[in-house]
Design a protein around this motif. Sequence first.
Motif, PDB file in Angstrom:
ATOM      1  N   TYR A 223     -15.209  16.386 -17.679  1.00 22.62           N
ATOM      2  CA  TYR A 223     -15.846  16.795 -18.925  1.00 22.62           C
ATOM      3  C   TYR A 223     -14.880  17.602 -19.801  1.00 22.62           C
ATOM      4  CZ  TYR A 223     -20.339  15.247 -17.141  1.00 22.62           C
ATOM      5  OH  TYR A 223     -21.375  14.474 -16.667  1.00 22.62           O
ATOM      6  N   LEU A 224     -14.009  18.370 -19.149  1.00 23.95           N
ATOM      7  CA  LEU A 224     -13.044  19.163 -19.903  1.00 23.95           C
ATOM      8  C   LEU A 224     -12.074  18.262 -20.662  1.00 23.95           C
ATOM      9  CD1 LEU A 224     -11.849  21.923 -20.604  1.00 23.95           C
ATOM     10  CD2 LEU A 224     -10.453  21.771 -18.520  1.00 23.95           C
ATOM     11  N   ARG A 225     -11.540  17.241 -19.970  1.00 20.51           N
ATOM     12  CA  ARG A 225     -10.633  16.314 -20.638  1.00 20.51           C
ATOM     13  C   ARG A 225     -11.349  15.542 -21.745  1.00 20.51           C
ATOM     14  NH1 ARG A 225      -5.757  15.376 -18.190  1.00 20.51           N
ATOM     15  NH2 ARG A 225      -5.475  16.283 -16.115  1.00 20.51           N
ATOM     16  N   SER A 226     -12.575  15.112 -21.472  1.00 19.45           N
ATOM     17  CA  SER A 226     -13.330  14.365 -22.488  1.00 19.45           C
ATOM     18  C   SER A 226     -13.582  15.220 -23.719  1.00 19.45           C
ATOM     19  CB  SER A 226     -14.659  13.885 -21.894  1.00 19.45           C
ATOM     20  OG  SER A 226     -14.435  13.035 -20.792  1.00 19.45           O
ATOM     21  N   MET A 227     -13.932  16.487 -23.512  1.00 22.64           N
ATOM     22  CA  MET A 227     -14.167  17.383 -24.642  1.00 22.64           C
ATOM     23  C   MET A 227     -12.879  17.615 -25.436  1.00 22.64           C
ATOM     24  SD  MET A 227     -16.424  19.051 -26.309  1.00 22.64           S
ATOM     25  CE  MET A 227     -17.782  19.039 -25.116  1.00 22.64           C
ATOM     26  N   LEU A 228     -11.764  17.777 -24.725  1.00 24.54           N
ATOM     27  CA  LEU A 228     -10.487  17.986 -25.399  1.00 24.54           C
ATOM     28  C   LEU A 228     -10.089  16.757 -26.213  1.00 24.54           C
ATOM     29  CD1 LEU A 228      -8.039  19.801 -25.869  1.00 24.54           C
ATOM     30  CD2 LEU A 228      -7.038  18.887 -23.749  1.00 24.54           C
ATOM     31  N   VAL A 229     -10.275  15.584 -25.625  1.00 27.61           N
ATOM     32  CA  VAL A 229      -9.953  14.342 -26.344  1.00 27.61           C
ATOM     33  C   VAL A 229     -10.840  14.199 -27.576  1.00 27.61           C
ATOM     34  CG1 VAL A 229     -10.062  11.825 -26.196  1.00 27.61           C
ATOM     35  CG2 VAL A 229      -9.026  13.124 -24.340  1.00 27.61           C
ATOM     36  N   LEU A 230     -12.124  14.519 -27.435  1.00 26.16           N
ATOM     37  CA  LEU A 230     -13.050  14.419 -28.570  1.00 26.16           C
ATOM     38  C   LEU A 230     -12.629  15.351 -29.705  1.00 26.16           C
ATOM     39  CD1 LEU A 230     -15.663  13.232 -29.722  1.00 26.16           C
ATOM     40  CD2 LEU A 230     -16.914  15.080 -28.582  1.00 26.16           C
ATOM     41  N   ILE A 231     -12.213  16.568 -29.367  1.00 24.28           N
ATOM     42  CA  ILE A 231     -11.769  17.528 -30.385  1.00 24.28           C
ATOM     43  C   ILE A 231     -10.507  17.014 -31.087  1.00 24.28           C
ATOM     44  CG2 ILE A 231     -10.842  19.852 -30.734  1.00 24.28           C
ATOM     45  CD1 ILE A 231     -12.681  20.783 -28.461  1.00 24.28           C
ATOM     46  N   LEU A 232      -9.566  16.495 -30.304  1.00 23.99           N
ATOM     47  CA  LEU A 232      -8.320  15.995 -30.888  1.00 23.99           C
ATOM     48  C   LEU A 232      -8.564  14.765 -31.761  1.00 23.99           C
ATOM     49  CD1 LEU A 232      -5.898  16.438 -27.858  1.00 23.99           C
ATOM     50  CD2 LEU A 232      -6.062  17.856 -29.907  1.00 23.99           C
ATOM     51  N   VAL A 233      -9.479  13.895 -31.334  1.00 22.03           N
ATOM     52  CA  VAL A 233      -9.819  12.721 -32.153  1.00 22.03           C
ATOM     53  C   VAL A 233     -10.428  13.170 -33.476  1.00 22.03           C
ATOM     54  CG1 VAL A 233     -11.384  10.749 -32.323  1.00 22.03           C
ATOM     55  CG2 VAL A 233     -10.063  11.085 -30.252  1.00 22.03           C
ATOM     56  N   THR A 234     -11.314  14.172 -33.412  1.00 22.77           N
ATOM     57  CA  THR A 234     -11.929  14.687 -34.632  1.00 22.77           C
ATOM     58  C   THR A 234     -10.883  15.273 -35.578  1.00 22.77           C
ATOM     59  OG1 THR A 234     -13.927  15.219 -33.355  1.00 22.77           O
ATOM     60  CG2 THR A 234     -13.703  16.238 -35.529  1.00 22.77           C
ATOM     61  N   LEU A 235      -9.935  16.029 -35.030  1.00 25.03           N
ATOM     62  CA  LEU A 235      -8.871  16.594 -35.864  1.00 25.03           C
ATOM     63  C   LEU A 235      -8.035  15.491 -36.508  1.00 25.03           C
ATOM     64  CD1 LEU A 235      -7.629  19.566 -33.634  1.00 25.03           C
ATOM     65  CD2 LEU A 235      -8.979  19.695 -35.737  1.00 25.03           C
ATOM     66  N   MET A 236      -7.765  14.422 -35.743  1.00 20.39           N
ATOM     67  CA  MET A 236      -6.984  13.315 -36.295  1.00 20.39           C
ATOM     68  C   MET A 236      -7.747  12.634 -37.431  1.00 20.39           C
ATOM     69  SD  MET A 236      -4.132  11.770 -36.102  1.00 20.39           S
ATOM     70  CE  MET A 236      -3.388  10.251 -36.682  1.00 20.39           C
ATOM     71  N   LEU A 237      -9.045  12.475 -37.286  1.00 20.78           N
ATOM     72  CA  LEU A 237      -9.845  11.861 -38.346  1.00 20.78           C
ATOM     73  C   LEU A 237      -9.884  12.748 -39.587  1.00 20.78           C
ATOM     74  CD1 LEU A 237     -12.860  10.390 -36.327  1.00 20.78           C
ATOM     75  CD2 LEU A 237     -10.825   9.216 -37.150  1.00 20.78           C
ATOM     76  N   VAL A 238      -9.918  14.065 -39.386  1.00 21.78           N
ATOM     77  CA  VAL A 238      -9.868  14.982 -40.532  1.00 21.78           C
ATOM     78  C   VAL A 238      -8.559  14.822 -41.293  1.00 21.78           C
ATOM     79  CG1 VAL A 238      -9.768  17.419 -41.177  1.00 21.78           C
ATOM     80  CG2 VAL A 238     -11.463  16.649 -39.517  1.00 21.78           C
ATOM     81  N   VAL A 239      -7.454  14.681 -40.550  1.00 17.32           N
ATOM     82  CA  VAL A 239      -6.150  14.467 -41.196  1.00 17.32           C
ATOM     83  C   VAL A 239      -6.152  13.159 -41.985  1.00 17.32           C
ATOM     84  CG1 VAL A 239      -3.707  14.036 -40.761  1.00 17.32           C
ATOM     85  CG2 VAL A 239      -4.890  15.841 -39.509  1.00 17.32           C
ATOM     86  N   ILE A 240      -6.705  12.099 -41.393  1.00 20.12           N
ATOM     87  CA  ILE A 240      -6.725  10.792 -42.072  1.00 20.12           C
ATOM     88  C   ILE A 240      -7.569  10.858 -43.340  1.00 20.12           C
ATOM     89  CG2 ILE A 240      -7.494   8.406 -41.849  1.00 20.12           C
ATOM     90  CD1 ILE A 240      -6.777   8.587 -38.865  1.00 20.12           C
TER      91      ILE A 240
END
Length: 804
Positions: free
Chosen positions: A328-345
């Motif tokens: 769950y920790l890795r999944s949450m971290l990946v979800l946060i990073l994906v969200t940040l990448m979408l914000v950049v895009i």
Amino acid sequence: MFCRKAKEDIELFDRDFPQKSPLLPVLAPQKSYDYVLVGHKDEEAEGDKETQRTIKQKAFIEMLRKKNIKVLEIPHDDKLFYGLRAPNEVFEDYKYLLKVSDACNWIEEPKAVVPQSTRIRIVHHILHHTYLDNGEDLHELLKQHVFETFFCLHEKKAQKELRTNWARWSSLFIRQPFSEVKAYFGEKVALYYLWLDWYTKLLVPAAVLGMLVFLYGLAFFNSNPLIKEVCESDIIMCPRCDKRCPVWNLSDTCAYAKVSHLFDNEATVAFAMSMAIWATLFLELWKRQRAKHVSKWKVYDWCEEEEELILDIVNDQDCKPKHFRHSYLRSMLVLILVTLMLVVIIGIAHAIVVFRVVAAPLLSEGSWEFIRDHANTVAVLLGAVLHYLTIQIMTRVNRWVALKLCDLEKTRSSTATERSFTVKMFTFQFFTLFSSLFYVAFFMGRINGYPGSYVRVAGRWRLEECHPSGCLTDLFIQMAVVMVLKQTLNNVFEFIVPWCKQFFLRRKAKRMERKCGHCYRKTCRDESGCVEPCDVCKLRNWLLNYHLADTNAFSLFNEFLEMVVQFSFTTIFVAAFPLAPLLALLNNIFEIRLDAIKMISLERRLVPKKTNDIGIWTNVLEAIGVLAVIANGLVIGISSDFIPRLLYRYYYGPCAVSGVYTNCMKGYIRNTLSTANLNETLVRKDFITAQLMTDGLNVTQCSYRDYRHHEDYTLTSQFWLILAVRFAFIILFEHVLVVCKFIAAWFVPNNPLQVKNQRLLDKQKRLKEELRQRRSRTTAGVNTPRSQTSSQWGPVAEPEELIW
């Protein structure tokens, strides 16, 4: 000769003694080598001392030999070529494990010759699951430059046949040989071409409908009252920007109005609904097409997990299965990073919007009269080109980020990694491609304000406005530029780059051809593979494959991504660009042969992989189909002027007042405009005196696109009624289409009855064969002494046990 004689002997034996034939090994022509590994010569070694790179190189080759892999080393210049060949026992074990598995037990005939594609796949798995004593694998050795590259070899005979019957431009309209492609490249590549072929065929009716919509707008081009109203108008419009842009005549934009009404007409609604249903029918019919071919190829019940277990056991009988894990920790971290990448895009998409906002006023004061007169249109075109360049750059950034996120997830297998990478990469690419389009479709011209209260970027630049004829033309220009540039330039670079590389590197391989030009051994010219050619001929063939463009696990992914992105353009905003299916159809006709020529002649052979579906791409296509319904409903309800025109015709226009339904759209353009009094203080602060001059006269009033009162600039009741009808139309449109999609999906079953019946017959045939073999073994066990049967089949069962 020996191979042909051996086959004839086995056929005669099977005919005379059918009960004994399953016990005999199946002889196959001995192929040359399945795989080639390329390493560097140790030029830094001094005397008898070896560098660390050479030690690891030899250690890895020794580990392969311990697994009974035959390795042939041939030096050439500063490189070492290692030919790899697995023993026949490995493939016999693989076939036996397939037979006794739960899901893969009838994907291949037990007496069939192991095809070269299967041999390559097994050797590829062994090669990537061989480790040094310190745990390093081939991937890590490649990073350390212990080895340079690896590749599987093209088969000359099969390659020549595919080049003749498939991979050439003269075969543009000839049916593709899917079974031959499957035999050479594996099911995964064959399913890609099958899907692309089916997608291209289904684009034909969509392209015809799009052309009819275009011709419908063209037929009423000259008689359209809205175009006449714009072209003959005397309305003075408010300046488009601050300080530089003067007031302008609405009639000056006659050409723009013609283009707008060419695509934004009554037929667009029916076309958008048809395309949403088309997307559903395409997917459902594709499932039937897929089922028909995977059943024919005997991989309908193929199971990825069992195939992986079988390959692991063939590689190492003492292996342990990889357990499924979740963090769950890795999944949450990946979800946060994906969200940040979408914000950049999304932030980059906003930057493109700002570029257009700033470019329009700067172009309006340029030295070229044409650009000054069409500053807004030129700004939109430049924004579209900038959007395309951003796509090219962000594609590489998105790939790197997606790979890093997959490494962070620590997926269980390479297939799981590919699925995870596909979802992330497509999500990033979708936002990169469509963020700017979503702004143009749903926000541009609706949040810009009005004279005296304009919305500005950084307090300086006003946001863009829509033309009085509607906002759909801006969306059309953006889509047309991106789609045409992306498809055309991508195809040119995809073909030119590998072709140029092969052209310049081909000379190195020709030196070996001249060296071996006087080799008249019959075995070197034998393409059946019964007898091996000489080492020089082997090396020449390896060099020809070595100098081809490199391929990897994501080579096919890139082709799928390109086509799925095109599918998104064809369905999501098709209401704004009815010619998108036609452009996609023309592109795909050439794309099929272009990809075929690349794979056969310009690129190294892809590792054949077994599968029975296009994988996660099916879910992606289904998601796009749902999004297409939502987006097209929003485009017609919000971006298009379909609803305001409908209300004007039956509620506000002259026909609604007089009851006589002739010339019902007269005065519509003027009705959509509001008037600003330039003598008011609040309005006057947005403009300077020089902007309010036209033909030497000082303008006291100007018009702008909105539904507002002239006195206090509040929204009129007509605005709120139009807004309510827009939302009602969107809800009705989407609900009707969702129901139609469900009906279409229910009406078209995934599996044809022919496939179901054939699978029943195949299962019955296999069960009968198993029973026949069991009875043959039982008979042999009863008539054979215990000492002979126990060593071959285990202890002989008692009569009661034999009955059960």
